[in-house]
Design an enzyme around this catalytic site. Structure first.
Site, mmCIF file in Angstrom:
data_model
loop_
_atom_site.group_PDB
_atom_site.id
_atom_site.type_symbol
_atom_site.label_atom_id
_atom_site.label_comp_id
_atom_site.label_asym_id
_atom_site.label_seq_id
_atom_site.Cartn_x
_atom_site.Cartn_y
_atom_site.Cartn_z
ATOM 1 N N ASN A 211 0.970 -1.254 -0.077
ATOM 2 C CA ASN A 211 -0.046 -0.057 0.054
ATOM 3 C C ASN A 211 0.862 1.309 -0.188
ATOM 4 O OD1 ASN A 211 0.514 0.744 2.936
ATOM 5 N ND2 ASN A 211 -0.247 -1.253 3.248
ATOM 6 N N HIS A 212 0.262 2.465 0.216
ATOM 7 C CA HIS A 212 0.937 3.767 -0.155
ATOM 8 C C HIS A 212 1.651 4.212 1.134
ATOM 9 C CE1 HIS A 212 -0.313 4.375 -4.237
ATOM 10 N NE2 HIS A 212 -1.643 4.289 -3.776
#
Ligand code: CTP
Length: 422
Positions: A211-212
């Site tokens: 994920n970011h």
């Protein structure tokens, strides 16, 4: 953006070593960070760098001799009285010998003797001079008196060899100053475990699901907790670690950084997957006073991990031509700790939502038996992944506190204040 050193009075003593040029970078960073900085030089330092450089950088006169000042009546005493910190960088064997033995024969050594504030000495010299028993004994003397002496780096020395004796990078010196004086030491004796960054769930040796998250919030919490005296362990997923040779504005926190800078004295445990993170948390959480789960942990992982790269033609399409990945749930680490923690342990979770922020986040308090949820919305500008600012709401069983948009370091400061007032 407010820095951790704004309004502090710092003295940098520069003695005669080739690495005196690095003190210019440090002094410039301190000035940018809003610290009122004075430079004192030895006579030999002037052989390496002109005082005009430091005068331009600090906006203050650079005094070498105690009797040359026109500004103050008793200059070394005046300066010593208001200093929050005195660092000598670079410190030659000669200045170390002088300050270790109370010799005060110029402005630098006299002011050092007159100062009661925290002091840091950063040796930089030829490896044989450093390893000489006389120097080591003097360093030991300083440490015994509560003066922090940093270890020199190993690397290329001016005489052309690679050995111990190099002045550490200005970013390292800057962080040492932050650790010493940015905050009061109100968290001394507390052990804090922090999870940070994103986990990676591998499909095969080439691919993974992630994920970011950049780890900035977790690393900011670690830095502030360490500066406040806590013993800090960070269990970190993969993050982009910046080198110490970044622009000064990045290490002062003034310019946005595209990564994180670890803090000396913090224990970092690097993990990859949610499973690794759980194992590390199991090893670390038991004696912690506080566990802060700021990592963005994958909720699902591929059901199987292929030994070799999965080839396109090995994937079987469904009837409608689509391809599917089989996933399984990972353990919810926050919940796992919530089910086992002792009453005196404070457990903090993070919650990132795109809608119904308060309602969804409050539900996590009970679901995961946490004492606080730090809630942030991906919909708010300046909050969330990769930014240097955040806008969070702190939810405990007694209160909901909405904080304004501020730097991640200021957010960390507020989160820690709230945790230790529970
Ligand atoms: N967390 C964790 N282990 C996981 C997943 C999340 O420890 N496997 C922690 C995160 O570190 C964070 C909090 O749980 O502190 C975030 O929870 P989130 O994933 O938003 O909670 P859920 O209840 O799973 O939310 P959602 O229903 O939105 O998926």
């Amino acid at each position: 953006m407010k820095t951790m050193l704004e309004g502090k009075n710092v003295i940098i003593g520069v003695s005669g070593g080739i690495s005196a040029y690095k003190a210019c970078i440090l002094v410039s960073a301190l000035k940018q960070a809003g610290a009122d900085t004075h430079v004192l030089m030895t006579e030999h330092a002037e052989k390496f760098i002109g005082r005009a450089t430091f005068e331009a950088l600090t906006g203050h006169r650079v005094i070498l001799d105690t009797f040359e000042s026109e500004e103050y009546l008793i200059p070394h005493i005046q300066l010593a009285r208001t200093a929050d910190l005195f660092m000598i960088a670079p410190a030659t064997a000669n200045i170390i010998a002088k300050v270790a033995n109370g010799i005060a024969d110029d402005m630098l050594s006299s002011t050092f003797l007159a100062c009661n504030c925290p002091k840091i000495v950063v040796p930089a010299m030829n490896v044989n001079m450093y390893n000489n028993p006389a120097t080591l004994e003097n360093i030991d003397k300083l440490r015994q008196r509560g003066i922090e002496v940093l270890e020199p780096d190993e690397g290329h020395l001016a005489e052309g060899i690679s050995a111990k004796g190099k002045l550490p990078e200005p970013a390292v010196l800057y962080r040492a100053i932050e650790r010493a004086i940015a905050y009061g030491k109100d968290l001394l004796g507390k052990k804090i475990v922090i999870t940070a960054g994103a986990t990676r769930e591998a499909l095969d040796p080439v691919r993974f699901i992630t994920n970011h998250s950049t780890g900035k919030m977790g690393y900011a919490l670690a830095k502030v907790a360490k500066c406040r005296g806590a013993e800090v362990t960070v269990i970190s997923g993969k993050v982009n670690k910046l080198s110490d040779s970044v622009e000064t504005s990045v290490f002062t926190g003034i310019a946005p950084a595209n990564g994180v800078m670890p803090m000396e004295g913090v224990k970092y445990i690097e993990v990859e997957s949610a499973k690794d993170m759980l194992e590390a948390v199991k090893n670390e959480y038991k004696d912690a006073d506080c566990i802060i789960m700021s990592a963005a942990v994958a909720d699902f992982r591929p059901q199987t991990l292929a030994d070799n790269k999965i080839k396109k033609n090995e994937m079987q399409p469904s009837e409608d031509g689509s391809y599917s990945l089989k996933l399984e749930r990972t353990t919810d680490i926050l919940k796992w700790v919530g089910e086992r923690k002792k009453d005196n342990q404070i457990l903090v979770g993070f919650s990132m939502e795109t809608e119904n922020l308060i309602e969804n986040s409050t539900a996590k308090l009970d679901k995961k038996n946490a004492d606080m949820i730090v809630a942030n919305s991906l919909r708010v500008e300046g909050a969330g992944f990769g930014t240097d600012t955040n806008k969070v709401t702190l939810i405990t069983r007694d209160a909901i506190t909405e904080l304004p948009l501020m730097s991640k370091e200021e957010t960390a400061l507020n989160i820690l204040d709230e945790i230790f007032s529970i």
